[in-house]
Write an enzyme that holds these catalytic residues in place. Structure first.
Site, PDB file in Angstrom:
ATOM      1  N   LYS A   1      35.418  62.541  60.821  1.00  0.00           N
ATOM      2  CA  LYS A   1      36.109  61.886  61.925  1.00  0.00           C
ATOM      3  C   LYS A   1      37.602  61.795  61.647  1.00  0.00           C
ATOM      4  CE  LYS A   1      36.298  59.593  65.764  1.00  0.00           C
ATOM      5  NZ  LYS A   1      36.227  60.491  66.924  1.00  0.00           N
TER       6      LYS A   1
ATOM      7  N   LYS B   1      35.398  71.540  71.424  1.00  0.00           N
ATOM      8  CA  LYS B   1      34.263  70.603  71.519  1.00  0.00           C
ATOM      9  C   LYS B   1      32.956  71.350  71.317  1.00  0.00           C
ATOM     10  CE  LYS B   1      35.736  67.895  71.338  1.00  0.00           C
ATOM     11  NZ  LYS B   1      36.573  67.005  70.694  1.00  0.00           N
TER      12      LYS B   1
ATOM     13  N   ARG C   1      30.888  48.882  65.994  1.00  0.00           N
ATOM     14  CA  ARG C   1      31.910  49.170  67.000  1.00  0.00           C
ATOM     15  C   ARG C   1      33.282  49.349  66.390  1.00  0.00           C
ATOM     16  NH1 ARG C   1      30.079  46.179  71.918  1.00  0.00           N
ATOM     17  NH2 ARG C   1      32.230  45.999  72.487  1.00  0.00           N
TER      18      ARG C   1
ATOM     19  N   CYS D   1      36.283  45.122  71.415  1.00  0.00           N
ATOM     20  CA  CYS D   1      35.867  44.035  70.528  1.00  0.00           C
ATOM     21  C   CYS D   1      34.406  43.667  70.777  1.00  0.00           C
ATOM     22  CB  CYS D   1      36.739  42.822  70.752  1.00  0.00           C
ATOM     23  SG  CYS D   1      38.488  43.198  70.827  1.00  0.00           S
TER      24      CYS D   1
ATOM     25  N   ASN E   1      37.251  39.910  75.020  1.00  0.00           N
ATOM     26  CA  ASN E   1      37.364  41.376  74.956  1.00  0.00           C
ATOM     27  C   ASN E   1      38.157  41.824  76.161  1.00  0.00           C
ATOM     28  OD1 ASN E   1      35.627  41.255  72.850  1.00  0.00           O
ATOM     29  ND2 ASN E   1      33.917  42.259  73.895  1.00  0.00           N
ATOM     30  N   GLY E   2      38.991  42.848  75.997  1.00  0.00           N
ATOM     31  CA  GLY E   2      39.726  43.380  77.145  1.00  0.00           C
ATOM     32  C   GLY E   2      41.215  43.090  77.034  1.00  0.00           C
TER      33      GLY E   2
ATOM     34  N   HIS F   1      44.643  91.127  76.961  1.00  0.00           N
ATOM     35  CA  HIS F   1      45.387  91.619  75.800  1.00  0.00           C
ATOM     36  C   HIS F   1      44.554  91.570  74.523  1.00  0.00           C
ATOM     37  CE1 HIS F   1      48.888  91.903  78.299  1.00  0.00           C
ATOM     38  NE2 HIS F   1      48.756  90.639  78.659  1.00  0.00           N
TER      39      HIS F   1
ATOM     40  N   TRP G   1      39.068  44.348  67.821  1.00  0.00           N
ATOM     41  CA  TRP G   1      39.666  45.683  67.747  1.00  0.00           C
ATOM     42  C   TRP G   1      41.000  45.526  68.457  1.00  0.00           C
ATOM     43  CZ3 TRP G   1      38.993  50.529  65.892  1.00  0.00           C
ATOM     44  CH2 TRP G   1      39.699  51.559  66.521  1.00  0.00           C
TER      45      TRP G   1
ATOM     46  N   GLU H   1      32.555  72.661  67.668  1.00  0.00           N
ATOM     47  CA  GLU H   1      32.350  71.561  66.716  1.00  0.00           C
ATOM     48  C   GLU H   1      30.892  71.112  66.666  1.00  0.00           C
ATOM     49  OE1 GLU H   1      36.136  68.569  66.358  1.00  0.00           O
ATOM     50  OE2 GLU H   1      35.187  68.671  68.306  1.00  0.00           O
TER      51      GLU H   1
ATOM     52  N   GLU I   1      40.652  72.719  74.298  1.00  0.00           N
ATOM     53  CA  GLU I   1      39.898  71.524  73.896  1.00  0.00           C
ATOM     54  C   GLU I   1      38.401  71.704  74.186  1.00  0.00           C
ATOM     55  OE1 GLU I   1      40.125  69.101  72.108  1.00  0.00           O
ATOM     56  OE2 GLU I   1      38.539  67.763  72.800  1.00  0.00           O
TER      57      GLU I   1
END
Ligand code: G6P
Length: 604
Positions: free
Chosen positions: A599, A484, A27, A2, A99-100, A503, A73, A487, A480
């Site tokens: 996104k 990355k 944010r 937040c 926040n938190g 193989h 958020w 991308e 992954e």
């Protein structure tokens, strides 16, 4: 996470707060609000939606010269008007933004309700104004009441409070940033400097454990009850750089936010001593014991998180776990919905194919669980149960902090299912949870080695094909890591189970194809060393992501991964994020918005 803004000065606080909230919009948010001190109890305006929605309910001007504002958020409670900040006490004299996450809010809320306090929201935050109210009723000053309330809460927080009858803002910080901007006869508060950068560039950053009071011309900070001085720093950044916390790209900022994101993911959920997990999902013990299969459905990076999780679930909960690319899910048969838990992994909660797969699972009658970052997203309305990863908003298209938070959340799920099925003893669970608890620190150590990663990236950035290999948990990290790099650098990058190299892919290996090998605990490193030797004998340079003592001597460049058992490959992934970032940056790519990618993909 937040955003907080605050103002104490001589002019109308309203436009300062409203502009500050607008500045914090980058944010991400789902609701917003302000509390204005116009003489008397603070006036609160708040609404679900964007800052412009808030502006529609705000007056044009106010008499207030002190106030606080917030963009939310969600982590506790759906995005609604009632759950938007500021939150007030029963009298309306106290208004708080936060926040938190407050870990012990359940206990505090029960205690306060038993004392007659009425709660208006589902948030953890609301315990704070009620705690302050109770202290004020006992005769404490606002500053003492606030400090006493802060002393009772556990978790991560940046708090800002205004109270009837004072022209001060009361602040507290623990694991969530908070700073104060010094103007000429006026003071600003922000969760980051973007909240007030156009007004003040001399800034004091509060430290963990600080409790502070700001007025128009003074900042008084206390730590452990003692007055302390915090330095005033000059901020040179322009607004765009400030939004990125001084980093060149959001992706790099988000990579560096991972220790904090992980703390939020874990906050209040684990009792490592007892080997217990509390995920607040309704998956009864009898149901978990009747399970024959857990199916993970996801796309992209979230699919790789599913692969990691499937490995953990099979090992620790002794139940078959399968992972499905969401767009392929509908083409698969052979389900027994009554004994299948379908887990949709999606950071945005909006990926069309993942939603379609979940609808299909729902149609067959399977129980469904969504693992997502966005409270109130489409997936949360479709799934029977929701598990929030709490990584905070992610702006860079390439997922980084959401991946580590997904895997960590799913690891907790694996421990939960394992404990309920009696496949994990409390001691085994305790060991796994200790490893999870070590993640923020271990990831920080990797981030501290960034210069070394950059040097490795510089050595290999001219190559245009890269391979990543790993086994077991290291396989999902290899996939992954390759995703990355491809991308954001547009280089050809592929991940393979190390054993598969011989193989086919080995035909592509030359002295110009660097190979990154996951050689950590939890990744069958000793066997992967054989694959390292295979590629080296074809001339390929090898970068090893190595837990102490495994594999260093067989690789050209070794990056040290702290030993965290089954979580080590996840820590290794942070090296791969930095490697991808530096390679792409050296090539001058549009890192936050790579070509052809979005996104969140909301069409099938
Ligand atoms: C897009 C993004 C990826 C992401 C995938 C799944 O393709 O570019 O970074 O992994 O969607 O997104 P989700 O929000 O469902 O996790």
């Amino acid at each position: 996470m937040c955003g907080i803004v605050g103002y104490a000065g001589a002019r109308d606080a309203l436009p300062v707060l409203s502009d500050g909230l607008k500045n914090l919009e980058y944010r991400g948010y789902d609701s917003a609000g302000v509390a204005l001190c116009e003489g008397g109890a603070p006036t609160v305006y708040k609404t679900v939606g964007e800052v412009d929605d808030l502006r529609a309910v705000l007056p044009d001007a106010s008499e207030a010269t002190v106030g606080v504002g917030h963009t939310r958020w969600s982590t506790h409670g759906e995005p609604t008007d009632a759950n938007a900040h500021p939150h007030t006490d029963c009298t309306g004299d106290v208004a708080v933004v936060h926040n938190g996450i407050i870990d012990n809010y359940d206990d505090l809320k029960a205690e306060l309700e038993a004392d007659g306090h009425a709660f208006a929201s589902e948030t953890d935050t609301e315990v704070v104004p009620h705690l302050v109210e109770a202290e004020l009723a006992d005769g404490a000053s606002p500053a003492d009441a606030f400090a006493a309330a802060v002393a009772r809460i556990e978790g991560s927080f940046a708090l800002a409070m205004v109270v009837d009858g004072t022209d001060a803002i009361y602040l507290a910080r623990q694991d969530s940033p908070l700073c104060v901007g010094h103007g000429d006869g006026e003071t600003f508060v922000g969760s980051d400097v973007t909240a007030f950068l156009e007004h003040a560039r001399e800034v004091t950053y509060l430290e963990n454990g600080d409790v502070a009071v700001v007025t128009a011309d003074e900042l008084v900070v206390e730590h452990d009850g003692e007055r302390v001085e915090r330095p005033v720093e000059q901020v040179e950044w322009e607004a765009d750089a400030a939004e990125k916390g001084g980093y060149e790209h959001y992706m790099l900022k988000e990579i560096h936010e991972q220790p904090r994101a992980l703390r939020q993911t874990l906050s209040g959920r684990i009792d490592a001593l007892e080997g217990e997990v509390d995920l607040d999902v309704d998956l009864p013990r009898e149901y978990l014991n009747s399970l024959e299969e857990v199916q993970f459905v996801a796309c992209g990076t979230s699919y790789h998180a599913g692969l990691y999780a499937a490995n953990l679930v099979e090992e620790h909960a002794d139940v078959r776990a399968t992972v499905h690319v969401a767009s392929e899910y509908q083409f698969r048969g052979g389900r027994d919905p009554w004994r299948t838990l379908v887990v949709a992994v999606t950071q945005s909660g909006e990926t069309a194919e993942t939603l379609a797969a979940l609808r299909e699972a729902d149609r067959t009658g399977a129980r469904t669980l969504a693992v997502t970052n966005v409270v109130g997203s489409s997936v949360t309305r479709l799934a029977d149960e929701n598990l929030y990863i709490r990584a905070g908003p992610e702006i860079g298209v390439a997922a980084t902090k959401t991946f580590v938070s997904q895997v960590t959340s799913l690891a907790l799920l694996a421990v939960h299912v394992g404990r309920e099925r009696d496949e994990l003893t409390p001691t085994e669970a305790s060991d796994l949870l200790e490893d999870a608890r070590g993640l923020p620190g271990a990831v920080q150590r990797v981030l501290d080695a960034d210069a070394q990663v950059r040097a490795v990236a510089e050595a290999y950035a001219d190559s245009d094909a890269f391979f990543f290999i790993g086994r077991a948990l290291g396989h999902s990290v290899a996939l992954e890591s390759a995703l990355k790099l491809k991308e954001i650098s547009y280089d050809h990058a592929e991940g393979f189970p190390a054993g598969e190299l011989k193989h086919g892919p080995l035909a592509l290996v030359t002295d110009d194809t660097p190979v990154v090998a996951v050689l950590t605990g939890g990744a069958r490193a000793a066997e992967t060393v054989n694959s390292v030797k295979e590629v080296e004998s074809r001339g390929a340079p090898v970068v090893g992501l190595c837990t102490d003592g495994i594999g260093e001597k067989f690789v050209d460049d070794a990056l040290a991964v702290p030993d965290l058992g089954a979580m080590s490959p996840l820590v290794a992934n942070v090296y791969a994020q930095l490697f991808a970032y530096h390679v792409a940056n050296l090539k001058g790519r549009a890192i936050d918005k790579p070509r052809n990618l979005a996104k969140s993909v909301t069409v099938e």
